[in-house]
Design a protein around this motif. Structure first.
Motif, PDB file in Angstrom:
ATOM      1  N   GLY A  38      35.810  63.525  60.076  1.00  0.00           N
ATOM      2  CA  GLY A  38      34.473  63.179  60.529  1.00  0.00           C
ATOM      3  C   GLY A  38      33.770  62.200  59.611  1.00  0.00           C
ATOM      4  O   GLY A  38      32.967  61.366  60.049  1.00  0.00           O
ATOM      5  N   GLU A  39      34.080  62.285  58.305  1.00  0.00           N
ATOM      6  CA  GLU A  39      33.417  61.419  57.330  1.00  0.00           C
ATOM      7  C   GLU A  39      33.769  59.945  57.538  1.00  0.00           C
ATOM      8  O   GLU A  39      33.004  59.058  57.182  1.00  0.00           O
ATOM      9  CB  GLU A  39      33.791  61.834  55.904  1.00  0.00           C
ATOM     10  CG  GLU A  39      33.130  63.117  55.421  1.00  0.00           C
ATOM     11  CD  GLU A  39      33.677  64.355  56.112  1.00  0.00           C
ATOM     12  OE1 GLU A  39      34.819  64.297  56.631  1.00  0.00           O
ATOM     13  OE2 GLU A  39      32.975  65.386  56.130  1.00  0.00           O
ATOM     14  N   SER A  40      34.952  59.670  58.101  1.00  0.00           N
ATOM     15  CA  SER A  40      35.393  58.283  58.259  1.00  0.00           C
ATOM     16  C   SER A  40      34.699  57.560  59.415  1.00  0.00           C
ATOM     17  O   SER A  40      34.885  56.370  59.610  1.00  0.00           O
ATOM     18  CB  SER A  40      36.910  58.247  58.469  1.00  0.00           C
ATOM     19  OG  SER A  40      37.291  58.984  59.613  1.00  0.00           O
ATOM     20  N   VAL A  41      33.889  58.279  60.166  1.00  0.00           N
ATOM     21  CA  VAL A  41      33.204  57.686  61.317  1.00  0.00           C
ATOM     22  C   VAL A  41      31.925  56.960  60.890  1.00  0.00           C
ATOM     23  O   VAL A  41      31.509  55.997  61.533  1.00  0.00           O
ATOM     24  CB  VAL A  41      32.856  58.781  62.356  1.00  0.00           C
ATOM     25  CG1 VAL A  41      32.092  58.198  63.538  1.00  0.00           C
ATOM     26  CG2 VAL A  41      34.118  59.479  62.826  1.00  0.00           C
ATOM     27  N   GLY A  42      31.320  57.403  59.795  1.00  0.00           N
ATOM     28  CA  GLY A  42      29.965  57.010  59.419  1.00  0.00           C
ATOM     29  C   GLY A  42      29.627  55.533  59.486  1.00  0.00           C
ATOM     30  O   GLY A  42      28.702  55.131  60.211  1.00  0.00           O
ATOM     31  N   GLN A  43      30.345  54.689  58.751  1.00  0.00           N
ATOM     32  CA  GLN A  43      29.956  53.289  58.638  1.00  0.00           C
ATOM     33  C   GLN A  43      30.132  52.528  59.936  1.00  0.00           C
ATOM     34  O   GLN A  43      29.263  51.759  60.355  1.00  0.00           O
ATOM     35  CB  GLN A  43      30.763  52.604  57.527  1.00  0.00           C
ATOM     36  CG  GLN A  43      30.245  51.213  57.186  1.00  0.00           C
ATOM     37  CD  GLN A  43      28.766  51.208  56.813  1.00  0.00           C
ATOM     38  OE1 GLN A  43      28.335  51.942  55.921  1.00  0.00           O
ATOM     39  NE2 GLN A  43      27.964  50.401  57.494  1.00  0.00           N
ATOM     40  N   VAL A  44      31.264  52.741  60.615  1.00  0.00           N
ATOM     41  CA  VAL A  44      31.479  52.022  61.878  1.00  0.00           C
ATOM     42  C   VAL A  44      30.451  52.463  62.914  1.00  0.00           C
ATOM     43  O   VAL A  44      30.007  51.669  63.747  1.00  0.00           O
ATOM     44  CB  VAL A  44      32.926  52.245  62.374  1.00  0.00           C
ATOM     45  CG1 VAL A  44      33.181  53.695  62.757  1.00  0.00           C
ATOM     46  CG2 VAL A  44      33.232  51.336  63.553  1.00  0.00           C
ATOM     47  N   TRP A  45      30.041  53.720  62.861  1.00  0.00           N
ATOM     48  CA  TRP A  45      28.993  54.236  63.768  1.00  0.00           C
ATOM     49  C   TRP A  45      27.686  53.483  63.509  1.00  0.00           C
ATOM     50  O   TRP A  45      27.027  53.024  64.463  1.00  0.00           O
ATOM     51  CB  TRP A  45      28.823  55.724  63.534  1.00  0.00           C
ATOM     52  CG  TRP A  45      27.817  56.412  64.409  1.00  0.00           C
ATOM     53  CD1 TRP A  45      26.458  56.436  64.258  1.00  0.00           C
ATOM     54  CD2 TRP A  45      28.095  57.178  65.599  1.00  0.00           C
ATOM     55  NE1 TRP A  45      25.866  57.168  65.247  1.00  0.00           N
ATOM     56  CE2 TRP A  45      26.847  57.642  66.084  1.00  0.00           C
ATOM     57  CE3 TRP A  45      29.252  57.539  66.272  1.00  0.00           C
ATOM     58  CZ2 TRP A  45      26.743  58.434  67.222  1.00  0.00           C
ATOM     59  CZ3 TRP A  45      29.153  58.329  67.407  1.00  0.00           C
ATOM     60  CH2 TRP A  45      27.907  58.761  67.871  1.00  0.00           C
ATOM     61  N   LYS A  46      27.311  53.349  62.252  1.00  0.00           N
ATOM     62  CA  LYS A  46      26.068  52.654  61.896  1.00  0.00           C
ATOM     63  C   LYS A  46      26.093  51.201  62.374  1.00  0.00           C
ATOM     64  O   LYS A  46      25.087  50.668  62.842  1.00  0.00           O
ATOM     65  CB  LYS A  46      25.852  52.696  60.387  1.00  0.00           C
ATOM     66  CG  LYS A  46      25.540  54.072  59.839  1.00  0.00           C
ATOM     67  CD  LYS A  46      25.371  54.022  58.325  1.00  0.00           C
ATOM     68  CE  LYS A  46      25.093  55.412  57.759  1.00  0.00           C
ATOM     69  NZ  LYS A  46      24.984  55.380  56.276  1.00  0.00           N
ATOM     70  N   ASN A  47      27.250  50.549  62.249  1.00  0.00           N
ATOM     71  CA  ASN A  47      27.361  49.151  62.664  1.00  0.00           C
ATOM     72  C   ASN A  47      27.137  48.989  64.158  1.00  0.00           C
ATOM     73  O   ASN A  47      26.465  48.049  64.609  1.00  0.00           O
ATOM     74  CB  ASN A  47      28.738  48.609  62.282  1.00  0.00           C
ATOM     75  CG  ASN A  47      28.927  48.527  60.774  1.00  0.00           C
ATOM     76  OD1 ASN A  47      27.957  48.499  60.020  1.00  0.00           O
ATOM     77  ND2 ASN A  47      30.175  48.475  60.334  1.00  0.00           N
ATOM     78  N   VAL A  48      27.689  49.900  64.942  1.00  0.00           N
ATOM     79  CA  VAL A  48      27.510  49.829  66.390  1.00  0.00           C
ATOM     80  C   VAL A  48      26.056  50.084  66.763  1.00  0.00           C
ATOM     81  O   VAL A  48      25.494  49.404  67.636  1.00  0.00           O
ATOM     82  CB  VAL A  48      28.442  50.840  67.100  1.00  0.00           C
ATOM     83  CG1 VAL A  48      28.104  50.941  68.584  1.00  0.00           C
ATOM     84  CG2 VAL A  48      29.895  50.429  66.934  1.00  0.00           C
ATOM     85  N   VAL A  49      25.420  51.051  66.110  1.00  0.00           N
ATOM     86  CA  VAL A  49      24.003  51.344  66.363  1.00  0.00           C
ATOM     87  C   VAL A  49      23.150  50.104  66.108  1.00  0.00           C
ATOM     88  O   VAL A  49      22.269  49.749  66.903  1.00  0.00           O
ATOM     89  CB  VAL A  49      23.525  52.516  65.474  1.00  0.00           C
ATOM     90  CG1 VAL A  49      22.010  52.625  65.493  1.00  0.00           C
ATOM     91  CG2 VAL A  49      24.157  53.823  65.929  1.00  0.00           C
TER      92      VAL A  49
END
Length: 333
Positions: A246-257
């Motif tokens: 789950g921790e590996s999702v953070g940055q790419v999630w922020k970029n899409v947002v």
């Protein structure tokens, strides 16, 4: 009879019967005098355990081994076991566990100290208590200020997913829709394998990390469609969303947002959105708790039942439609 020591190779070993128990083991030393002292200590502990009960000689390491062998949650245990090692369980107090949490996580928030320090240490000792090896222990948690988290809405999820697809991140779009549509936690979703998914039956088996239980989640058509569009060879042992944790999702999630121009909301807000949207749609709290994998209704109502920001909501008492625009979203700054 008292324990005897015998030499095997260069190492001294002890053996004998104490209080009706057959004991034998290695002293791990080549020095006979040290070996005799170790054997005497083993004998003394055996008598103490016999006369006063097993809890008097139970070490934290022994309790932790039993806890692991029972298949309990092993997250965060390594550092805790290294901290206590062979400390006798009766000498471990609630305040000592609090001090341990502070030392292991000096810069962490209280919520982290509770979750990764106090909870697992207390669980190990109380598991040993269930085996009647020792007394249970109570530990006062560190005070945590409740933070109000904003739940995602269907419109937010659709904008996020559309941007992720535009960025050719089909697995991320599906992850967002899956968490919103099933109430899965981020770690639970990332642990999902293709062997857990039945697209034709519209179901997925979710291994719930917090309650150590499985539940079968229904997959709504938009979720099924998103999963079907993930580029993958669908090997049963492959992770559905291609994230190691789950921790590996953070940055790419922020970029899409950011690219989608929507309010910054974390992946966990999808779980909030699941509960809040279901409740506001009129689904009873008990059903929401069952379908979302919460242990009890009280948790759902305390943390996930967000009040609608619309003073005209009381118009529903007289059969008037709500004026709140459910698709309205805040833009990110």
């Amino acid at each position: 009879m008292p324990l005897n020591i015998t030499k095997r190779g260069k190492i001294w070993h002890y053996s004998g019967t104490v209080a009706g128990r057959r004991l034998r083991g290695t002293t791990e030393t080549t020095d006979k005098r040290i070996a005799e002292r170790i054997a005497a200590e083993v004998e003394n502990k055996a008598w103490q355990s016999h006369l006063d009960g097993p809890g008097t000689t139970l070490t934290f390491a022994q309790a932790a081994i039993a806890y692991r062998q029972a298949g309990r949650d092993t997250r965060f245990l390594d550092d805790i076991e290294d901290y206590w090692k062979d400390t006798l369980v009766p000498k471990i107090t609630g305040e000592a566990i609090r001090q341990m949490a502070r030392k292991l996580y000096p810069e962490a928030a209280n919520a982290t100290r509770n979750r990764q320090g106090i909870v697992p240490a207390q669980a190990i000792i109380n598991f040993a208590s269930e085996l009647e090896w020792c007394s249970p222990i109570k530990v006062k948690r560190f005070k945590v200020s409740a933070k109000i988290k904003t739940p995602v809405t269907r419109a937010w999820v659709e904008k996020f997913a559309a941007q992720a697809v535009q960025d050719e991140l089909h697995h991320l779009a599906a992850l967002c829709l899956f968490m919103f549509g099933t109430g899965a936690r981020r770690g639970e979703a990332c642990a999902l394998k293709w062997s857990d998914v039945e697209l034709f039956q519209k179901t997925a088996v979710i291994n719930q990390t917090k309650v150590e239980h499985q539940r079968i989640a229904h997959l709504s058509p938009p979720v099924v469609g998103a999963l079907a569009n993930i580029p993958s060879n669908r090997n049963p042992e492959n992770f559905v969303f291609s994230y190691a944790s789950g921790e590996s999702v953070g940055q790419v999630w922020k970029n899409v947002v950011k690219r989608a121009g929507i309010q910054h909301l974390s992946p966990h807000c999808c779980r909030h959105g699941f509960a809040t949207s279901m409740l506001q749609a009129g689904v009873d709290p008990k059903t929401v708790a069952v379908r979302g994998g919460w242990k009890d209704v009280a948790t759902v109502m305390k943390y996930y039942a967000h009040a609608m920001d619309d003073p005209t909501v009381t118009d529903v008492l007289f059969g008037t439609n709500l004026t709140q625009d459910k698709t309205e979203m805040q833009s990110s700054n």
